[in-house]
Design a protein around this motif. Structure first.
Motif, mmCIF file in Angstrom:
data_model
loop_
_atom_site.group_PDB
_atom_site.id
_atom_site.type_symbol
_atom_site.label_atom_id
_atom_site.label_comp_id
_atom_site.label_asym_id
_atom_site.label_seq_id
_atom_site.Cartn_x
_atom_site.Cartn_y
_atom_site.Cartn_z
ATOM 1 N N ALA A 174 -39.923 -50.286 40.844
ATOM 2 C CA ALA A 174 -39.360 -51.703 41.028
ATOM 3 C C ALA A 174 -39.611 -52.420 40.005
ATOM 4 C CB ALA A 174 -39.737 -52.242 42.540
ATOM 5 N N THR A 175 -40.799 -52.467 39.249
ATOM 6 C CA THR A 175 -41.073 -53.373 38.061
ATOM 7 C C THR A 175 -40.079 -53.080 37.042
ATOM 8 O OG1 THR A 175 -43.453 -53.478 38.972
ATOM 9 C CG2 THR A 175 -42.979 -54.126 36.610
ATOM 10 N N LEU A 235 -37.243 -51.617 37.193
ATOM 11 C CA LEU A 235 -35.902 -52.054 37.373
ATOM 12 C C LEU A 235 -35.636 -53.651 37.240
ATOM 13 C CD1 LEU A 235 -35.052 -50.311 40.810
ATOM 14 C CD2 LEU A 235 -33.874 -49.876 38.426
ATOM 15 N N GLN A 236 -36.715 -54.226 37.475
ATOM 16 C CA GLN A 236 -36.648 -55.856 37.507
ATOM 17 C C GLN A 236 -36.675 -56.246 36.138
ATOM 18 O OE1 GLN A 236 -40.321 -57.338 39.249
ATOM 19 N NE2 GLN A 236 -38.984 -58.784 40.806
ATOM 20 N N GLU A 237 -37.107 -55.398 35.249
ATOM 21 C CA GLU A 237 -37.131 -55.765 33.666
ATOM 22 C C GLU A 237 -35.710 -55.944 33.053
ATOM 23 O OE1 GLU A 237 -39.447 -53.259 31.525
ATOM 24 O OE2 GLU A 237 -41.383 -53.554 32.698
ATOM 25 N N HIS A 238 -34.635 -55.425 33.724
ATOM 26 C CA HIS A 238 -33.189 -55.304 33.338
ATOM 27 C C HIS A 238 -32.662 -56.623 33.848
ATOM 28 C CE1 HIS A 238 -32.984 -51.213 32.039
ATOM 29 N NE2 HIS A 238 -33.933 -50.876 33.094
ATOM 30 N N ILE A 239 -32.966 -57.497 34.835
ATOM 31 C CA ILE A 239 -32.210 -58.521 35.345
ATOM 32 C C ILE A 239 -32.508 -59.765 34.327
ATOM 33 C CG2 ILE A 239 -32.281 -60.059 37.458
ATOM 34 C CD1 ILE A 239 -33.489 -57.656 39.043
ATOM 35 N N ASP A 261 -28.690 -57.947 39.100
ATOM 36 C CA ASP A 261 -29.592 -56.869 39.897
ATOM 37 C C ASP A 261 -29.582 -55.468 39.590
ATOM 38 O OD1 ASP A 261 -31.022 -56.219 42.145
ATOM 39 O OD2 ASP A 261 -29.408 -56.881 43.687
ATOM 40 N N ARG A 265 -30.781 -51.333 40.785
ATOM 41 C CA ARG A 265 -30.948 -50.368 41.907
ATOM 42 C C ARG A 265 -31.248 -48.891 41.113
ATOM 43 N NH1 ARG A 265 -25.650 -50.419 45.192
ATOM 44 N NH2 ARG A 265 -24.174 -49.287 43.893
ATOM 45 N N ARG A 322 -32.562 -63.510 27.733
ATOM 46 C CA ARG A 322 -32.745 -63.379 28.999
ATOM 47 C C ARG A 322 -32.599 -64.742 29.762
ATOM 48 N NH1 ARG A 322 -35.695 -60.204 32.414
ATOM 49 N NH2 ARG A 322 -36.280 -58.769 30.431
#
Length: 77
Positions: free
Chosen positions: A3-4, A6-10, A29, A31, A65
């Motif tokens: 999850a961490t 994945l979160q780096e792309h947001i 988002d 996933r 970002r």
């Protein structure tokens, strides 16, 4: 993918290629679906959103970002 990770792309800016068209998009988002990493993208200029596979995206050279990708492009609302 965690999850961490994945979160780096947001909030990152990418270039998405579709045939001969390259569009600058923002990741809203992320996933993992069926073993593939997918990002929900919105165009920097324009309307709409869609899920795409990560390999179809290239990190933009400037890649700013966005602090809150859900509010990107919604100033004055």
């Amino acid at each position: 993918m965690t999850a961490t990770a994945l979160q780096e792309h947001i909030g990152l800016t990418y270039h998405w290629r579709y045939r001969d068209l390259v569009v600058e998009v923002l990741c809203r988002d992320a996933r993992c679906a069926y073993g593939k990493t997918q990002l929900k993208i919105v165009p920097v200029a324009g309307l709409g959103e869609m899920w795409v596979d990560l390999p179809s995206l290239t990190l933009a050279a400037t890649a700013p970002r966005v602090a809150n990708p859900f509010l990107a492009g919604r100033a004055n609302e």
